[in-house]
Design a protein around this motif. Structure first.
Motif, PDB file in Angstrom:
ATOM      1  N   ASP A   1       0.850  -1.193   0.000  1.00 57.48           N
ATOM      2  CA  ASP A   1       0.000   0.000   0.000  1.00 57.48           C
ATOM      3  C   ASP A   1       0.887   1.245   0.000  1.00 57.48           C
ATOM      4  N   LEU A   2       0.931   1.911  -1.156  1.00 56.39           N
ATOM      5  CA  LEU A   2       1.680   3.160  -1.315  1.00 56.39           C
ATOM      6  C   LEU A   2       0.741   4.315  -1.651  1.00 56.39           C
ATOM      7  N   SER A   3      -0.507   4.182  -1.306  1.00 60.49           N
ATOM      8  CA  SER A   3      -1.485   5.219  -1.631  1.00 60.49           C
ATOM      9  C   SER A   3      -1.218   6.491  -0.840  1.00 60.49           C
ATOM     10  N   ASP A   4      -1.685   7.594  -1.379  1.00 59.11           N
ATOM     11  CA  ASP A   4      -1.562   8.916  -0.751  1.00 59.11           C
ATOM     12  C   ASP A   4      -0.113   9.260  -0.435  1.00 59.11           C
ATOM     13  N   ASN A   5       0.725   9.186  -1.476  1.00 58.10           N
ATOM     14  CA  ASN A   5       2.109   9.619  -1.413  1.00 58.10           C
ATOM     15  C   ASN A   5       2.377  10.593  -2.548  1.00 58.10           C
ATOM     16  N   LYS A   6       3.645  10.673  -2.985  1.00 49.08           N
ATOM     17  CA  LYS A   6       4.014  11.575  -4.076  1.00 49.08           C
ATOM     18  C   LYS A   6       4.781  10.835  -5.162  1.00 49.08           C
ATOM     19  N   LEU A   7       4.423   9.577  -5.381  1.00 48.16           N
ATOM     20  CA  LEU A   7       5.112   8.764  -6.381  1.00 48.16           C
ATOM     21  C   LEU A   7       4.959   9.361  -7.772  1.00 48.16           C
ATOM     22  N   PHE A   8       6.070   9.456  -8.484  1.00 49.07           N
ATOM     23  CA  PHE A   8       6.049   9.881  -9.875  1.00 49.07           C
ATOM     24  C   PHE A   8       6.073   8.684 -10.829  1.00 49.07           C
ATOM     25  N   PHE A   9       6.632   7.571 -10.372  1.00 46.56           N
ATOM     26  CA  PHE A   9       6.840   6.416 -11.232  1.00 46.56           C
ATOM     27  C   PHE A   9       6.156   5.193 -10.651  1.00 46.56           C
ATOM     28  N   PHE A  10       5.745   4.310 -11.540  1.00 46.18           N
ATOM     29  CA  PHE A  10       5.250   3.012 -11.111  1.00 46.18           C
ATOM     30  C   PHE A  10       6.358   2.346 -10.295  1.00 46.18           C
TER      31      PHE A  10
ATOM     32  N   SER B   1       2.708   8.389 -13.555  1.00 48.53           N
ATOM     33  CA  SER B   1       2.471   8.424 -14.996  1.00 48.53           C
ATOM     34  C   SER B   1       3.434   7.446 -15.641  1.00 48.53           C
ATOM     35  N   PHE B   2       3.266   7.217 -16.946  1.00 47.55           N
ATOM     36  CA  PHE B   2       4.194   6.371 -17.707  1.00 47.55           C
ATOM     37  C   PHE B   2       4.952   7.248 -18.701  1.00 47.55           C
ATOM     38  N   TYR B   3       6.199   6.848 -18.998  1.00 43.90           N
ATOM     39  CA  TYR B   3       7.088   7.727 -19.754  1.00 43.90           C
ATOM     40  C   TYR B   3       7.689   7.040 -20.983  1.00 43.90           C
ATOM     41  N   GLU B   4       7.174   5.877 -21.346  1.00 39.40           N
ATOM     42  CA  GLU B   4       7.775   5.150 -22.454  1.00 39.40           C
ATOM     43  C   GLU B   4       7.626   5.880 -23.780  1.00 39.40           C
ATOM     44  N   HIS B   5       6.607   6.732 -23.875  1.00 39.18           N
ATOM     45  CA  HIS B   5       6.392   7.459 -25.127  1.00 39.18           C
ATOM     46  C   HIS B   5       7.524   8.431 -25.421  1.00 39.18           C
ATOM     47  N   LEU B   6       8.307   8.779 -24.423  1.00 41.12           N
ATOM     48  CA  LEU B   6       9.377   9.759 -24.645  1.00 41.12           C
ATOM     49  C   LEU B   6      10.456   9.229 -25.575  1.00 41.12           C
ATOM     50  N   THR B   7      10.592   7.922 -25.672  1.00 44.99           N
ATOM     51  CA  THR B   7      11.605   7.346 -26.560  1.00 44.99           C
ATOM     52  C   THR B   7      11.156   7.347 -28.007  1.00 44.99           C
ATOM     53  N   ASP B   8       9.873   7.608 -28.257  1.00 38.61           N
ATOM     54  CA  ASP B   8       9.371   7.571 -29.640  1.00 38.61           C
ATOM     55  C   ASP B   8       9.819   8.780 -30.447  1.00 38.61           C
TER      56      ASP B   8
ATOM     57  N   LEU C   1      13.670   4.671 -17.444  1.00 29.37           N
ATOM     58  CA  LEU C   1      12.280   4.806 -17.043  1.00 29.37           C
ATOM     59  C   LEU C   1      11.354   3.907 -17.855  1.00 29.37           C
ATOM     60  N   TRP C   2      11.774   3.506 -19.037  1.00 31.08           N
ATOM     61  CA  TRP C   2      10.916   2.676 -19.879  1.00 31.08           C
ATOM     62  C   TRP C   2      11.433   1.245 -19.971  1.00 31.08           C
ATOM     63  N   ASP C   3      12.227   0.844 -19.014  1.00 25.44           N
ATOM     64  CA  ASP C   3      12.715  -0.530 -18.955  1.00 25.44           C
ATOM     65  C   ASP C   3      11.634  -1.406 -18.311  1.00 25.44           C
TER      66      ASP C   3
ATOM     67  N   LEU D   1      -5.057  -3.891  -8.782  1.00 28.13           N
ATOM     68  CA  LEU D   1      -4.181  -2.760  -9.080  1.00 28.13           C
ATOM     69  C   LEU D   1      -5.013  -1.494  -9.002  1.00 28.13           C
ATOM     70  N   ASP D   2      -4.681  -0.644  -8.038  1.00 24.12           N
ATOM     71  CA  ASP D   2      -5.431   0.596  -7.825  1.00 24.12           C
ATOM     72  C   ASP D   2      -4.543   1.787  -8.160  1.00 24.12           C
ATOM     73  N   LEU D   3      -4.848   2.438  -9.294  1.00 23.56           N
ATOM     74  CA  LEU D   3      -4.133   3.632  -9.741  1.00 23.56           C
ATOM     75  C   LEU D   3      -5.047   4.854  -9.722  1.00 23.56           C
ATOM     76  N   THR D   4      -6.077   4.819  -8.908  1.00 16.46           N
ATOM     77  CA  THR D   4      -7.023   5.926  -8.827  1.00 16.46           C
ATOM     78  C   THR D   4      -6.322   7.219  -8.418  1.00 16.46           C
ATOM     79  N   GLY D   5      -6.684   8.316  -9.067  1.00 13.44           N
ATOM     80  CA  GLY D   5      -6.185   9.620  -8.653  1.00 13.44           C
ATOM     81  C   GLY D   5      -4.726   9.850  -8.963  1.00 13.44           C
ATOM     82  N   ASN D   6      -4.276   9.482 -10.168  1.00 11.27           N
ATOM     83  CA  ASN D   6      -2.902   9.725 -10.592  1.00 11.27           C
ATOM     84  C   ASN D   6      -2.905  10.575 -11.861  1.00 11.27           C
ATOM     85  N   GLN D   7      -1.849  10.464 -12.657  1.00  7.28           N
ATOM     86  CA  GLN D   7      -1.747  11.259 -13.882  1.00  7.28           C
ATOM     87  C   GLN D   7      -1.535  10.349 -15.093  1.00  7.28           C
ATOM     88  N   VAL D   8      -2.124   9.180 -15.049  1.00  6.14           N
ATOM     89  CA  VAL D   8      -1.982   8.207 -16.132  1.00  6.14           C
ATOM     90  C   VAL D   8      -2.783   8.673 -17.338  1.00  6.14           C
ATOM     91  N   ASN D   9      -2.110   8.808 -18.478  1.00  5.59           N
ATOM     92  CA  ASN D   9      -2.831   9.180 -19.704  1.00  5.59           C
ATOM     93  C   ASN D   9      -2.800   8.087 -20.766  1.00  5.59           C
TER      94      ASN D   9
END
Length: 619
Positions: free
Chosen positions: A256-265, A285-292, A318-320, A333-341
């Motif tokens: 349980d890592l809810s209600d923190n400041k995680l930037f990465f999975f 959020s996820f950052y794999e698109h940055l390599t495209d 970050l995209w490994d 898997l609960d990712l509620t309330g993040n910045q996943v696009n």
């Protein structure tokens, strides 16, 4: 997530016995007797200032909670050598004399939360040394610093369950739990922890660890292979990494890592049995698109720094994909309330056992139920409060979601979806489409099968039980809109321009139990066919007279607020009093000269709320 302590159960469900004290002058005189049950003495909430001295000598459990005891003196427990459980929570206890437990050394469970043991912690620590069989110790809420706690806990080698929540510890090092190799459960929530330095590494039997509600900035090189449950919610954690070089299999099941400041999975262990991963209310959020984009200036790796400003050995791509670790056993898997696009390609396919996926309150703009390769094990999918405008999926692929029962799409901006979408889900029981712009397909539209439409078909979905269509700007409901369904909960509220005819809900009379028609422009309606209704909301409408059809129903809940009622006929009021348990009437323009109904309600209940299991609101 609070954890309760382990208490050896000695309670026999015998009749409570009342026992009067014959107390000598040197002992506390009780205003009321303790209660005895088998070998248990219950002396809670009696304003005691000392331990009663003339209880039966063979008692095994003594409860002294919520009294006014300030000191456990050297002889206060000497008459109870068989004592196994002692609870003294919520007193004024600031000191335990060093010889207090010399004749009660068999105590296995000691509960001392919400006292002032920081005052006399030195003497208290010496007293606890006598408890060589102590397995459970609760010192929560005693104002202990880490130095105080370290001394109090010294040499308590038999401890298995330790609770130190709501103290004022700041930093933990490798010495504080050095004697506690038997610990299975440790609760440190609601302290002021900002650093943990190898404090748990030698606790090879520790299975449950709670460090929630602290100020931890990161958890790196996690290597507690034996841990089954870790609650680190409500901290300031920006990064979670496991030890990437370890080949051992981790037993971790719940993180349980809810209600923190995680930037990465989180970078999970490579080999694990994790089932529940709770990441709600972070910044993931996820950052794999940055390599495209080859023209981007982003580096493909990032190096993290610790609080002292020195570069750590955590340097990752970050995209490994390998850094996501072993997620094949994931159930929730609960990712509620993040910045996943978006979800990275193949992400969901790596979780073949996933049962519940929560992605509510994110930034998703697109969802293809077919191409995302949702696992067939999925039971619940929550995509509420995103930015979805179009929902895609082909009929053949949707049949793979044969176990999906709950689908939440509310609070999006959906305007187009396959009209047959929900009928293609064979096990669907609950759908929430509230606050989208999706209407109900007419019977004529039902015979046409366009690939995408602004309407959805609800007929012939035999598994459907709960349907929520609040705030969908519905205007015209086609006849028999829910034909051959078994809906028990139907919400059509906040559709003020909707036209609800009697035939609209045809066929639901045998199953409907909860109906919400609040703010639907309703003037009148015949509820007679819905004989199984238990809850009805018809608030914020234009109802001037209480529908007589309601009197034949056995409602538990009825909401009539904000209508145009001026009175309720006496006969109707008498019927409501006998049948309805909870009634809301506020916001109606009642005529004070026609208030006999008011007297009827007032005589049936203590105004304005409950007796006889009934509740009325102010008119």
């Amino acid at each position: 997530m609070p954890l309760t302590g382990f208490i050896s159960s000695l309670l026999c469900f015998n009749l409570w016995l009342t026992w009067n004290f014959l107390t000598p002058a040197s002992c506390h005189l009780l205003q009321r007797p303790c209660r005895l049950a088998s070998r248990i003495a219950l002396c809670n909430d009696y304003q005691l200032s000392s331990v009663p001295r003339d209880l039966p000598g063979n008692i095994a459990e003594l409860q002294l909670n919520n009294n006014r005891i300030s000191t456990l003196q050297g002889t206060c427990l000497s008459g109870y050598p068989a004592l196994v459980i002692l609870s003294c929570a919520g007193n004024l206890l600031d000191t335990i004399e060093p010889d207090a437990f010399l004749r009660t050394s068999h105590i296995e469970s000691l509960s001392l939360p919400d006292n002032n043991l920081s005052v006399g912690y030195w003497r208290t620590g010496r007293a606890l040394r006598a408890l060589t069989k102590l397995r459970t110790l609760d010192l929560s809420g005693n104002g202990l610093t880490e130095e105080m706690a370290s001394f109090v806990l010294e040499n308590l080698t038999s401890l298995e369950y330790l609770y130190l929540s709501r103290n004022i510890m700041l930093r933990l090092d490798q010495d504080i739990f050095r004697d506690h190799h038997q610990l299975k459960e440790l609760n440190l929530e609601k302290n002021m922890l900002f650093e943990i330095d190898s404090a748990f590494d030698h606790l090879q039997k520790l299975q449950r660890l709670n460090v929630a509600f602290n100020s931890l900035p990161c958890l790196v090189n996690f290597q507690l292979t034996q841990l089954v449950e870790l609650n680190a919610s409500h901290n300031a954690i920006e990064l979670f990494t496991s030890h990437q070089d370890m080949e051992e299999t981790f037993r971790l099941e719940t993180l349980d890592l809810s209600d923190n400041k995680l930037f990465f999975f989180p970078f999970l262990p490579k080999h694990s049995h994790i089932r529940n991963l709770l990441l709600s209310n972070n910044r993931v959020s996820f950052y794999e698109h940055l390599t495209d984009n080859s023209s981007t200036n982003w580096n493909s790796t990032v190096q993290f720094f610790n609080l002292k400003g020195n570069a750590s050995n955590v340097t990752v791509k970050l995209w490994d994909e390998s850094l996501r670790g072993g997620i094949s056993t994931m159930d929730l898997l609960d990712l509620t309330g993040n910045q996943v696009n978006y979800l990275p390609e193949g992400f969901l396919s790596k979780m073949p056992s996933l049962s519940r996926l929560k992605l509510g309150t994110n930034c998703l703009e697109y969802l293809d139920l077919a191409s995302e390769a949702f696992p067939s094990s999925l039971h619940e999918l929550d995509m509420s409060n995103n930015k979805l405008t179009t929902l895609q999926g082909n009929q053949s692929m949707l049949h793979k979601l044969s176990n999906l029962t709950h689908l939440y799409l509310n609070l999006n901006d959906l305007q187009a979806l396959p009209p047959w979408l929900f009928s293609a889900l064979p096990s669907i029981t609950t759908v929430d489409l509230s606050y989208n712009r999706v209407r109900i397909c007419s019977l004529k539209e039902n015979s046409i099968t366009p690939e995408y439409s602004d309407c959805a078909v609800w007929r012939n979905i035999t598994s459907l039980r709960q349907l929520y269509l609040a705030g969908c700007s519905l205007k015209h409901l086609p006849s028999a809109a829910f034909e051959r369904t078994s809906i028990t909960h139907l919400d059509l509220s906040n559709n003020p321009e909707i036209l609800i005819r009697q035939d609209t809900l045809a066929g639901l009379g045998r199953t409907l139990q909860h109906l919400d028609l609040g703010n639907t422009g309703l003037h009148e309606f015949d509820f007679t066919p819905f004989r199984h209704l238990k809850s009805l909301n018809i608030s914020s409408n234009y109802i001037a007279q209480l529908p007589g059809s309601l009197l034949s129903l056995h409602l538990r809940f009825l909401d009539l607020r904000n209508n145009r009622l001026t009175t309720i006929p006496s006969q109707q009021a008498n019927t409501i009093v006998q049948r309805v348990q909870t009634l809301f009437l506020g916001g109606n323009p009642f005529n004070c000269c026609l208030s006999d109904w008011y007297t009827t309600f007032k005589l049936s209940a203590t105004w304005p709320y409950v007796t006889k299991n009934r509740r009325w609101s102010h008119p």
